[in-house]
Write a protein that holds these residues in place. Structure first.
Motif, PDB file in Angstrom:
ATOM      1  N   SER A  37       0.824  -1.204   0.000  1.00  0.00           N
ATOM      2  CA  SER A  37       0.000   0.000   0.000  1.00  0.00           C
ATOM      3  C   SER A  37       0.862   1.260   0.000  1.00  0.00           C
ATOM      4  O   SER A  37       0.599   2.218  -0.738  1.00  0.00           O
ATOM      5  CB  SER A  37      -0.932   0.004   1.211  1.00  0.00           C
ATOM      6  N   ASP A  38       1.920   1.257   0.825  1.00  0.00           N
ATOM      7  CA  ASP A  38       2.823   2.407   0.886  1.00  0.00           C
ATOM      8  C   ASP A  38       3.543   2.628  -0.439  1.00  0.00           C
ATOM      9  O   ASP A  38       3.731   3.768  -0.881  1.00  0.00           O
ATOM     10  CB  ASP A  38       3.856   2.203   2.006  1.00  0.00           C
ATOM     11  N   SER A  56       2.432   1.816  -3.412  1.00  0.00           N
ATOM     12  CA  SER A  56       1.482   2.318  -4.411  1.00  0.00           C
ATOM     13  C   SER A  56       1.203   3.806  -4.219  1.00  0.00           C
ATOM     14  O   SER A  56       0.889   4.514  -5.173  1.00  0.00           O
ATOM     15  CB  SER A  56       0.180   1.524  -4.342  1.00  0.00           C
ATOM     16  N   GLN A  57       1.314   4.267  -2.948  1.00  0.00           N
ATOM     17  CA  GLN A  57       1.050   5.668  -2.645  1.00  0.00           C
ATOM     18  C   GLN A  57       2.342   6.491  -2.529  1.00  0.00           C
ATOM     19  O   GLN A  57       2.298   7.665  -2.165  1.00  0.00           O
ATOM     20  CB  GLN A  57       0.257   5.767  -1.336  1.00  0.00           C
TER      21      GLN A  57
END
Length: 229
Positions: free
Chosen positions: A54-55, A57-58
């Protein structure tokens, strides 16, 4: 015909419900504490991988490093546990001594400067990896479970309750198994929720909730080894 179940089940200390409660509670406390202060987990490494993705991707690069370090040092701790077990499996106290790193790490973390937050995370992750290997295959009474996490234990809890509730013969042993997994899951969730609440008042010292339960678990394991010596 009722299935016989003794009123008091005699088990080894590290197979007792109390030991399972302590370890599950410690896992909930440790993971939430590390997520709040270090942006990583130490027991639930699957969660680290998900959060890491998630990190990435962001593009939250600063939060990627803690998770990578946690995974790496957890793995080192696990491998160290394999080595220690191979060299000392005949020694009754080896499990007790592998608990010392996580006890000491949780005790000393509040005293270390903030700039050392990655080192704090790594010390807990290493100790947790060591424990995961040490207590691989541990049981709560006769039911095998995983210490310091809840995912697999949650699935087992649901399975056992399903078989008990749908069974025509409501076996006391089957109910006991479902209750054992429920106790582990609730203990983990209790540790996680209590940490979140107590953190409002104790701040960084909240990790001592885990220190207390880790130390009690250490004393149980050490006492068991002494009785078997």
């Amino acid at each position: 015909m009722n299935t016989y179940l003794p009123k008091r089940i005699v088990v080894n200390s590290n197979n007792s419900r109390f030991f399972a409660i302590l370890m599950a509670f410690s896992g909930g406390v440790s993971d939430v504490y590390c997520h709040i202060y270090f942006h990583g987990l130490v027991a639930t490494q699957t969660g680290n991988v998900i959060l890491l993705a998630s990190d990435l991707s962001q593009k939250n690069w600063s939060q990627v490093i803690p998770k990578l370090l946690s995974i790496f040092t957890f793995s080192l701790g696990f491998l160290a546990g394999i080595w220690i077990k191979e060299k000392n499996d005949h020694y009754l106290y080896w499990r007790s001594y592998t608990m010392i790193p996580v006890v000491m790490a949780s005790l000393l973390i509040p005293f270390a400067p903030y700039d050392f937050h990655l080192l704090k995370l790594c010390s807990l992750a290493f100790g947790t990896g060591l424990l995961m290997l040490t207590f691989t295959g541990v049981r709560v009474e006769k039911n095998q479970y995983t210490i310091m996490m809840t995912s697999g234990n949650y699935r087992r809890m649901l399975t056992e309750w399903y078989y008990y509730l749908t069974s025509k013969n409501k076996s006391a042993i089957l109910k006991r198994s479902a209750e054992n997994y429920t106790i582990v899951v609730i203990s983990f969730l209790t540790g996680a929720c209590l940490l979140a609440i107590v953190n409002l008042f104790w701040g960084p010292y909240t990790i001592w909730l885990a220190s207390i339960t880790f130390f009690l678990a250490f004393m149980i394991e050490f006492s068991q080894a002494s009785r078997n010596n």
